[in-house]
Write a protein that holds these residues in place. Sequence first.
Motif, PDB file in Angstrom:
ATOM      1  N   SER A  50       0.918  -0.840   0.104  1.00 41.33           N
ATOM      2  CA  SER A  50      -0.184   0.074  -0.260  1.00 41.33           C
ATOM      3  C   SER A  50       0.688   1.140  -0.257  1.00 41.33           C
ATOM      4  O   SER A  50       2.315   1.551   0.960  1.00 41.33           O
ATOM      5  N   ASP A  52       0.575   4.023   1.350  1.00 42.53           N
ATOM      6  CA  ASP A  52       0.668   5.358   2.621  1.00 42.53           C
ATOM      7  C   ASP A  52       1.372   3.949   3.990  1.00 42.53           C
ATOM      8  O   ASP A  52       1.040   4.656   5.046  1.00 42.53           O
ATOM      9  N   THR A  53       1.363   2.993   3.714  1.00 41.89           N
ATOM     10  CA  THR A  53       1.777   2.003   4.760  1.00 41.89           C
ATOM     11  C   THR A  53       2.590   1.473   4.569  1.00 41.89           C
ATOM     12  O   THR A  53       3.176   0.671   3.661  1.00 41.89           O
TER      13      THR A  53
END
Length: 362
Positions: A50, A52-53
């Motif tokens: 991901s 954002d992670t």
Amino acid sequence: MQLAHVSIDRLSVSAINMRHSRRAPDISDILPSVRARGVLVPLLIRPNGSPDTFEIVAGRRRYFAARTVADERGLADPLPCAIMEDGDDADALEASLIENIARLDPDEVSQWETFTRLIKEGRAIADIAATFGLTEPQVKRILALGDLLPKIREAYRREEIDTETVRHLTMASKAQQKEWLALFADPGSRAPRGWQLKQWLFGGQSISKVALFPIEDYPGLIVSDLFGEDSYFADADLFWQKQNEAIAARREAWLEAGWADVILLEPGQYFHSWDYEKTAKKKGGKVVVTVSQRGEVEAHEGYLSRKEARRARTAGEAGEEAETPAKRRARNSADRCRTMSTCIVTPPCARPCSTIRVPHCA
């Protein structure tokens, strides 16, 4: 690889992390440092699919420590992170392994070098202790290595000197260190080590702070053992001089208090209770004092030897009360003895006088 600060809620522990486990790790040693300074060493992370992670490849314990501090304060600071490029698991595992091997605890000499630099930069011992999760005595012990000669420190770093020996050497003067180092470097000599070194440093006697006299009255040097709980009188002869003076004063106080006598046993001689009988002061009890080789003084009040106790019981059965010092003085007084002028005892009546038993004495 790029460096960035990443929000803690965007991080999770990767299964590839060398220290991955469902159980939370022990962070007690690093938590004080994280509380005081935050996370200083970047975590090694990589994208986990991901944008954002990220998942933590190395730095799991720092992550848990940061979470704990965030829970305590209700506020989470972003963590410094080194973001790996996308790669296979072997690269991530290798990075985790290298990072954790590098985390091996430094030896005491390396810690001393680091702490010494911090002291020079103006850090207080309390600050260093809080940052590294140590107690102040622990920091002082490590800093005590700075009082050792460089050759001793290097020999210790090379493990040519054991821990017990180097800790005793922190109590040695520079002259003693030079003398010990000369023995250590001489193949034909044998430098004392371990407990023998302590005996060597203090002239054969390691005397703890067991003085009867006020410590401030001792004019010599008192050396503290940072690795134990004792301090030692550097000059044993001076200690015994002051200690014997204090024992003599204590003896006079016991006699003035009405004890029949004060028996001072030889240094190192034990008080064996089976050789004595408990006897009250008014019945002629004495004080038996023991002194250990290390200087400890112990008083046993109200005792008579078995032989003296039997003699006292025999006198009691004959209707005679055991003689006390006060009665002895009264019995030998000049008022009672009419032959004092011709008494041959010098000084008069220093001991029970036979002349008081002759008919013309009162």
